[in-house]
Every structure is written in structure tokens, then in C-alpha cells.
Design a protein around this motif. Structure first.
Motif, PDB file in Angstrom:
ATOM      1  N   LYS A  65      42.304  41.628  49.818  1.00  0.00           N
ATOM      2  CA  LYS A  65      43.121  41.491  48.459  1.00  0.00           C
ATOM      3  C   LYS A  65      44.126  40.572  48.612  1.00  0.00           C
ATOM      4  O   LYS A  65      44.731  40.641  49.885  1.00  0.00           O
ATOM      5  N   GLY A  70      43.473  39.978  42.771  1.00  0.00           N
ATOM      6  CA  GLY A  70      42.233  39.106  43.188  1.00  0.00           C
ATOM      7  C   GLY A  70      42.228  39.330  44.684  1.00  0.00           C
ATOM      8  O   GLY A  70      42.594  40.063  45.271  1.00  0.00           O
ATOM      9  N   GLN A  73      39.463  34.155  49.065  1.00  0.00           N
ATOM     10  CA  GLN A  73      38.122  33.836  49.393  1.00  0.00           C
ATOM     11  C   GLN A  73      37.951  32.677  50.202  1.00  0.00           C
ATOM     12  O   GLN A  73      38.212  31.536  50.310  1.00  0.00           O
ATOM     13  N   ASN A  89      35.822  37.707  42.031  1.00  0.00           N
ATOM     14  CA  ASN A  89      36.602  39.136  41.914  1.00  0.00           C
ATOM     15  C   ASN A  89      36.104  39.984  41.064  1.00  0.00           C
ATOM     16  O   ASN A  89      36.002  41.119  41.493  1.00  0.00           O
ATOM     17  N   GLU A 107      43.379  45.165  40.714  1.00  0.00           N
ATOM     18  CA  GLU A 107      42.399  44.453  40.739  1.00  0.00           C
ATOM     19  C   GLU A 107      41.346  44.633  39.505  1.00  0.00           C
ATOM     20  O   GLU A 107      40.845  43.822  38.908  1.00  0.00           O
ATOM     21  N   ILE A 111      40.559  41.882  36.702  1.00  0.00           N
ATOM     22  CA  ILE A 111      38.906  41.198  36.123  1.00  0.00           C
ATOM     23  C   ILE A 111      38.999  41.675  34.665  1.00  0.00           C
ATOM     24  O   ILE A 111      38.183  40.983  34.235  1.00  0.00           O
TER      25      ILE A 111
END
Length: 188
Positions: A65, A70, A73, A89, A107, A111
Motif C-alpha cells: 500500500k 493505491g 507497483q 489497484n 483503497e 478505486i
């Protein structure tokens, strides 16, 4: 290799707890979320899936996280490397909600907001599924209603999907997108 006697999936799990195509660090968040869903589903029909493996993978994803709604990555060296952060995400949150993770409220909200703004069918379907899996039935129904209105307005000849987790395109992206829409309808 999935039984309680062997705790790693040979070749894919890294020392950090996530998955990568050849088990090298750093793990890949998208592939890890994909693996988490597969293991979770497999566990329902095959008792040999090691629950500790699922817990490690889940814990690793949560550790990614970014504090802004988000996930950090790693782009990756092989497939899944072309996806955009919003897609990753949404997929990660759907995977985590599917296994019962509750520490994803910010999160999940992020999204959902992003998917609604985008009107991207793939991301909207994933956000809808994540809401249903998290237990937010009313929010899931509202998202699904919005998605169905967009689908009715645009029609199936104009499927709006920027990209998918697997970076599929054309007919493959359409099939992947409509599969998630169908899963959302089944959860309704």
C-alpha cells in the motif's frame, strides 16, 4: 507443491512473499494478486492449498500500500507489464476483498471513485466486485447500476476498456472485460 508439507509454489514465490514469473525479487503485484485469486478459488475445491501461503501473499500485497489509496507497483519484465496503475489497484483490491481482507477501506474508496470517473467497464466491474466481496452490497448495486447504464448507452460494439491486468487487447480485452461484468452480475 501446494500441500501443507511444502509451503512455496516452486519457481514463482519470491523470498519476499509475492510472486514473480521466475521467483526473482522484486515480486510483481499484479501477478501476485492474480495468484492470490487462483489459490483462494482452488482452496474451495482442493484441501491441499497451504493457508500459510495465502496469508504470506496477502500480507505482502498489503505491505505494498502506498498510503495514497493505491499500491506501489513493480512494472515487471514479462507480461502484465503494460497495465496502468488504476487497473492494478482495482485488481489488487478485488483480490484482497475476495480473500476477506478488511484493511483496504481507503483503497476501496479510491478505486471506486476512479472507476466511476473513468467509465472504464473493466475498472468499474472490478470496483463493483470488490464492493460486493467486501460486503458493501448497496454500494456494489449502485456501481453495477451505473455500469449497466453506461453499457446500455454505449452498446457492445463500443466496449470502453483502456487496458486489462494482462494487457490484452481487441477481442481478448472485450472477453476479459465482459467476464468481470458477468461476475458482478452474478454477485448482485
Amino acid at each position: 507443491f501446494l500441500t501443507t508439507g511444502y509451503s512455496k509454489i516452486a519457481g514463482y514465490e519470491t523470498a519476499q512473499g509475492g510472486f514473480e514469473w521466475y521467483g526473482r525479487t522484486p515480486p510483481h503485484e499484479g501477478l501476485t494478486a492474480y495468484g492470490l485469486i487462483q489459490l483462494h478459488d482452488m482452496q474451495k475445491i482442493y484441501k491441499g492449498v497451504n493457508p500459510k501461503l495465502i496469508q504470506r501473499v496477502q500480507k505482502w500485497l498489503i505491505s505494498r500500500k502506498d498510503g495514497n489509496g493505491g499500491f506501489k507497483q513493480n512494472v515487471g519484465k514479462y507480461g502484465f507489464s503494460g497495465s496502468k496503475p488504476a487497473v492494478f489497484n482495482a485488481y489488487i483490491i478485488w483480490a484482497l476483498a475476495s480473500v476477506g481482507e478488511k484493511n483496504i477501506v481507503a483503497e476501496l474508496n479510491a478505486i471506486t471513485k476512479e472507476a466511476l470517473k473513468s467509465e472504464d467497464w473493466y475498472r468499474m466491474a472490478l470496483a463493483t466486485l470488490a464492493q460486493f466481496e467486501y460486503g458493501n452490497q448497496q454500494t456494489g448495486e449502485e456501481l453495477l447500476s451505473n455500469l449497466l447504464l453506461i453499457i446500455k448507452k454505449q452498446g457492445f460494439k463500443n466496449i470502453k476498456t483502456e487496458t486489462t491486468l494482462t494487457y490484452s487487447s481487441g477481442n481478448a480485452a472485450n472477453i476479459e472485460t465482459l467476464s468481470f461484468v458477468t461476475l458482478a452480475l452474478l454477485k448482485s
